[in-house]
Design an enzyme around this catalytic site. Structure first.
Site, mmCIF file in Angstrom:
data_model
loop_
_atom_site.group_PDB
_atom_site.id
_atom_site.type_symbol
_atom_site.label_atom_id
_atom_site.label_comp_id
_atom_site.label_asym_id
_atom_site.label_seq_id
_atom_site.Cartn_x
_atom_site.Cartn_y
_atom_site.Cartn_z
ATOM 1 N N CYS A 78 0.844 -1.196 0.000
ATOM 2 C CA CYS A 78 0.000 0.000 0.000
ATOM 3 C C CYS A 78 0.884 1.254 0.000
ATOM 4 C CB CYS A 78 -0.996 -0.033 1.153
ATOM 5 S SG CYS A 78 -2.352 1.146 0.933
ATOM 6 N N HIS A 176 -4.022 -4.925 -0.603
ATOM 7 C CA HIS A 176 -3.647 -5.487 0.698
ATOM 8 C C HIS A 176 -3.653 -7.004 0.605
ATOM 9 C CE1 HIS A 176 -3.384 -1.913 3.226
ATOM 10 N NE2 HIS A 176 -4.249 -1.404 2.372
ATOM 11 N N GLU A 178 -2.736 -9.180 2.636
ATOM 12 C CA GLU A 178 -3.139 -9.829 3.890
ATOM 13 C C GLU A 178 -4.647 -9.828 4.074
ATOM 14 O OE1 GLU A 178 -1.908 -6.866 3.507
ATOM 15 O OE2 GLU A 178 -2.861 -5.442 4.883
#
Lengths: 194, 255
Positions: A78, A176, A178
């Site tokens: 990011c 993202h 994750e």
């Protein structure tokens, strides 16, 4: 020397990123000193809210040169990816300049509210980063990096932007991983295997 | 275009999922991690956890359950309820939450929105608005809606507050239309349409979902996401079926 280190500058989604790697069986350690940044086998630079603030923190911790000098696998997520570029509309301060180009503010429209929040398909996906053409990944950002020869995935949202970049061992994800379900996990696995 | 986001909302008390928004009458319906995992597996795009005890008691948010959720799920989630300072928001994010949602504390101290955006970036900051349509048709913002006896008018008009909140740094607005809450007759499309037309940030619809078509209508009104609780908890609507319905209507969904 740690096999997988995550740069922890205080704020941001460090724990979310850490848990993403833990789910893959990795054992990341949080670091913030120069020697750890120099020596980590793999280093992750997660997003902190604001590019200017992130650079300020990197400078305050004396980490800018250590980051620029890294040759082993390094992943920016990011805002962490945006830092790899030369400059950003978000701040006066120059960024790391490891990749060419300027990060620009996304322009909003009735069909593209800003921040860009949500699951968006990636296009022009290159091999070797664990992603597939048209997969949907989770984005949450107001600024975006330009496409370049180093783009390994692109994204359409108020124009075309880099969704992921790679230059040798330097990796960047605007999305993202994750929080991007199975495709995100595959991306992190590809980084760990690089 | 990003996919139309389907967002189940779970009420949390003392780290358990509860049912019944009246904080005294809530009933534990299960373990928070099991519920989060269930919705993730069913295809939810995002989750919202509303800590009803934190907001009702003025207690600090217990972050242990946030961390347990963050360990298990691999989709984004936000935490609402009782977040009235940068320190509390930081505790939620440090526990692994992706976004924090503020409502009554932002009405009490509008500067809070900017402080949160400065600290974490606006993409982490959600402004929740509880709007009530008065007899004269005006959309009023209500405060302290977690407890019926404490609920009061904030003195603000919905569109004005939404514009101010986004200008102050909120990166997303959840508009809960109280007249529709729990009645399952559809989202308030007039309010949602008016809101999406006047702010640049994504808008999430809340209050009134009863059928798959209600979700379609919210997205067609310009909403980026649609939040619902009871239709998912009671299994009246399966998320997979809902997404198939939306896709058949020509909307982009996450598969």
């Amino acid at each position: 020397m740690s096999a997988l280190a995550i740069l922890d500058l205080g704020y941001g989604n460090v724990e979310s990123v850490r848990l993403g790697f833990v789910r893959l069986g990795a054992e990341p350690v949080l670091v913030r000193d120069r020697r750890a940044v120099e020596n980590a086998e793999r280093l992750v630079v997660p997003g902190v809210g604001h590019a200017g603030y992130a650079m300020e923190r990197l400078e305050a911790h004396g980490l800018v040169d250590a980051l620029k000098a890294r040759v082993r696998p390094t992943l920016g997520i990011c805002v962490g990816m945006q830092l790899l570029f030369e400059a950003s509309d978000e701040c006066e301060r120059p960024l790391l300049g490891l990749l060419p180009g300027r990060v620009a503010a996304l322009s909003s429209s009735p069909t593209t509210p800003v921040p860009h929040m949500g699951w968006t398909r990636v296009k022009d996906v290159a091999a070797g980063v664990g992603l597939e053409q048209d997969e949907q990944l989770y984005f949450a950002h107001s600024f975006a990096a330009p496409e370049s020869p180093y783009s390994v995935a692109s994204m359409l949202y108020a124009g075309r932007h880099a969704a992921a970049v790679r230059k040798d061992n330097l990796w960047g994800a605007q999305f993202h991983p994750e929080r991007s379900s199975a495709p995100g996990a595959r991306y992190l696995e590809a980084f760990l295997a690089s | 275009m990003p996919a139309a986001r389907i967002i189940p909302c779970l009420d949390v008390a003392d780290g358990k999922v509860v049912k019944g928004v009246q904080f005294r009458d809530h009933r534990v319906i299960g373990d928070i991690v099991e519920h989060a995992a269930r919705y993730r597996d069913e295809g939810a795009d995002e989750l919202v956890f509303y800590d009803i005890t934190a907001s009702a008691d003025g207690r600090s948010l217990d972050t242990d359950w946030i961390h347990r959720v963050a360990e298990v799920i691999d989709i984004p989630f936000s935490v609402a309820g009782g977040i009235d300072s940068v320190a509390r928001a930081e505790a939620c994010l440090a526990a692994g939450a992706d976004k924090v949602s503020v409502n009554s504390p932002a009405l009490a101290d509008p500067d809070l929105i900017g402080h949160l955006a400065d600290a974490f970036g606006r993409q982490c900051v959600v402004l929740g608005i509880d709007s009530f349509e008065d007899e004269d048709g005006t959309w009023r913002v209500k405060q302290f809606t977690g407890r019926p006896e404490a609920t009061r008018d904030s003195g603000r008009a919905m569109l004005d507050w939404a514009k101010e909140g986004s200008a102050r740094g909120a990166g997303e607005i959840v508009l809960n239309c109280m007249n529709r809450d729990g009645v399952r007759r559809g989202y308030d499309l007039a309010q949602l349409g008016a809101l999406t037309a006047c702010v640049e940030v994504p808008v999430i619809a809340s209050g009134g979902a009863g059928t798959p078509d209600h979700f379609r209508e919210a997205f067609e009104a310009g909403c980026s996401g649609a939040l619902a609780a009871s239709v998912f908890h009671d299994r009246r609507i399966a998320i997979g079926d809902l997404k198939a319905h939306l896709a058949a209507s020509g909307l982009e969904v996450r598969t």
